[in-house]
Every structure is written in structure tokens, then in C-alpha cells.
Design a protein around this motif. Structure first.
Motif, mmCIF file in Angstrom:
data_model
loop_
_atom_site.group_PDB
_atom_site.id
_atom_site.type_symbol
_atom_site.label_atom_id
_atom_site.label_comp_id
_atom_site.label_asym_id
_atom_site.label_seq_id
_atom_site.Cartn_x
_atom_site.Cartn_y
_atom_site.Cartn_z
ATOM 1 N N MET A 1 0.865 -1.172 0.000
ATOM 2 C CA MET A 1 0.000 0.000 0.000
ATOM 3 C C MET A 1 0.908 1.231 0.000
ATOM 4 O O MET A 1 1.819 1.344 0.805
ATOM 5 N N ASN A 2 0.618 2.161 -0.930
ATOM 6 C CA ASN A 2 1.465 3.348 -0.985
ATOM 7 C C ASN A 2 1.053 4.354 0.092
ATOM 8 O O ASN A 2 0.022 4.225 0.735
ATOM 9 N N ARG A 3 1.869 5.361 0.250
ATOM 10 C CA ARG A 3 1.685 6.349 1.320
ATOM 11 C C ARG A 3 0.352 7.097 1.176
ATOM 12 O O ARG A 3 -0.335 7.343 2.178
ATOM 13 N N THR A 4 -0.035 7.478 -0.012
ATOM 14 C CA THR A 4 -1.286 8.200 -0.229
ATOM 15 C C THR A 4 -2.474 7.334 0.160
ATOM 16 O O THR A 4 -3.433 7.807 0.786
ATOM 17 N N SER A 5 -2.426 6.062 -0.154
ATOM 18 C CA SER A 5 -3.516 5.153 0.227
ATOM 19 C C SER A 5 -3.614 5.027 1.739
ATOM 20 O O SER A 5 -4.714 4.962 2.298
ATOM 21 N N PHE A 7 -2.737 7.343 3.931
ATOM 22 C CA PHE A 7 -3.336 8.588 4.418
ATOM 23 C C PHE A 7 -4.838 8.598 4.158
ATOM 24 O O PHE A 7 -5.625 9.002 5.027
ATOM 25 N N ASN A 8 -5.251 8.169 2.989
ATOM 26 C CA ASN A 8 -6.682 8.140 2.668
ATOM 27 C C ASN A 8 -7.432 7.205 3.606
ATOM 28 O O ASN A 8 -8.544 7.509 4.041
ATOM 29 N N THR A 9 -6.838 6.078 3.930
ATOM 30 C CA THR A 9 -7.459 5.136 4.866
ATOM 31 C C THR A 9 -7.587 5.770 6.248
ATOM 32 O O THR A 9 -8.637 5.675 6.908
ATOM 33 N N ALA A 10 -6.520 6.426 6.701
ATOM 34 C CA ALA A 10 -6.547 7.085 8.010
ATOM 35 C C ALA A 10 -7.565 8.221 8.035
ATOM 36 O O ALA A 10 -8.311 8.377 9.011
ATOM 37 N N ILE A 11 -7.611 9.024 6.978
ATOM 38 C CA ILE A 11 -8.577 10.128 6.903
ATOM 39 C C ILE A 11 -10.001 9.591 6.918
ATOM 40 O O ILE A 11 -10.874 10.129 7.613
ATOM 41 N N ASN A 12 -10.245 8.535 6.196
ATOM 42 C CA ASN A 12 -11.579 7.919 6.182
ATOM 43 C C ASN A 12 -11.957 7.430 7.583
ATOM 44 O O ASN A 12 -13.090 7.628 8.047
ATOM 45 N N ALA A 13 -11.019 6.803 8.264
ATOM 46 C CA ALA A 13 -11.282 6.315 9.622
ATOM 47 C C ALA A 13 -11.571 7.478 10.565
ATOM 48 O O ALA A 13 -12.505 7.415 11.387
ATOM 49 N N LEU A 14 -10.804 8.563 10.456
ATOM 50 C CA LEU A 14 -11.051 9.736 11.299
ATOM 51 C C LEU A 14 -12.416 10.353 11.010
ATOM 52 O O LEU A 14 -13.116 10.801 11.925
ATOM 53 N N ASN A 15 -12.798 10.394 9.753
ATOM 54 C CA ASN A 15 -14.126 10.905 9.397
ATOM 55 C C ASN A 15 -15.227 10.045 10.008
ATOM 56 O O ASN A 15 -16.240 10.565 10.481
ATOM 57 N N GLN A 16 -15.042 8.732 10.007
ATOM 58 C CA GLN A 16 -16.034 7.840 10.615
ATOM 59 C C GLN A 16 -16.096 8.044 12.127
ATOM 60 O O GLN A 16 -17.178 8.051 12.720
#
Length: 133
Positions: A1-5, A7-16
Motif C-alpha cells: 500500500m502506498n503512502r497516499t492510500s 493517508f486516505n485510509t486514516a482520513i476515512n477512519a477519522l471521518n467515521q
């Protein structure tokens, strides 16, 4: 998994998490207001309303401007009565205090009608001056 993915996963989790926290705050606000009869003359602290998701937080209560509501004449806060009764109880007058509270149609201080607290306080102070019976 690349770095951008990542970050996107972490951002999605924080939004949830943020959404879940907002829903919890809304539920707690709704439960706090349930059964509260609110009117301008009501004393005490009112439940806060949950902010809309993503909205700026409300100012702290000390920063809010609310009308100053004075206590009615003859009003005695229950805390004042409780302090006097606690002192009398420590002095060994617990049975007399219980009888006094019962004379106001209650089994505990919190059940005494607010308009009777002044009379209860005066009667309790009378116990203090009379001494143990």
C-alpha cells in the motif's frame, strides 16, 4: 500500500470516528433534554445542544450572554439547607432531622418542595438552638 492510500485510509477512519462522536453527542443531548421543562425563569444548568457535524463549537458557558434571573424572595437553595442539616446530623440530631423532613411530607431532603425549604431551614436552626432532645 502506498503512502497516499495509507493517508486516505486514516482520513476515512477519522471521518467515521468524527461522525460517530457527533451522533453520540446528539443522542446525549436529546436524552438530557428529555423531560426538561425549559422556561426563562428556570434556575439551574440547562443541557447543551450538540453542534452540527463540522460546525464551530459553541462559546464556553461563561462567554455566553444569558439574562440574569434572580431567585424569588424567600428562596433558599437546597445546598444551604443540606449544609445545615449535615452539621446537625454530625451533632447527633439525625433522628430529629428525619422527623423534621417527614413533617414536610417527604422521606428525604430532595423530596421537600422548593417553597418549603426556607421553613425547613428555620425549623432546623430551631433544633440547633434547642439542643438534643
Amino acid at each position: 500500500m502506498n503512502r497516499t492510500s495509507q493517508f486516505n485510509t486514516a482520513i476515512n477512519a477519522l471521518n467515521q470516528i468524527s461522525q460517530a462522536a457527533h451522533e453520540l453527542a446528539q443522542l446525549m443531548s436529546d436524552l438530557a433534554w428529555e423531560g426538561v421543562e425549559d422556561h426563562a425563569g428556570m434556575s439551574g444548568t440547562r443541557p447543551e445542544v450538540a453542534a452540527a457535524n463540522g460546525a464551530a463549537p459553541k462559546p464556553a458557558p461563561e462567554q455566553q450572554t444569558a439574562p440574569v434571573v434572580e431567585d424569588p424572595p424567600g428562596y433558599v437553595p437546597i445546598e444551604e439547607v443540606r449544609a445545615v442539616l449535615a452539621e446537625l446530623s454530625r451533632a447527633g440530631l439525625t433522628a430529629q432531622i428525619k422527623g423534621l423532613i417527614e413533617s414536610f411530607g417527604a422521606s428525604r431532603l430532595s423530596e421537600v418542595a422548593e417553597h418549603d425549604l426556607g421553613a425547613l431551614l428555620e425549623a432546623a436552626r430551631g433544633l440547633k438552638s434547642d439542643g438534643p432532645k
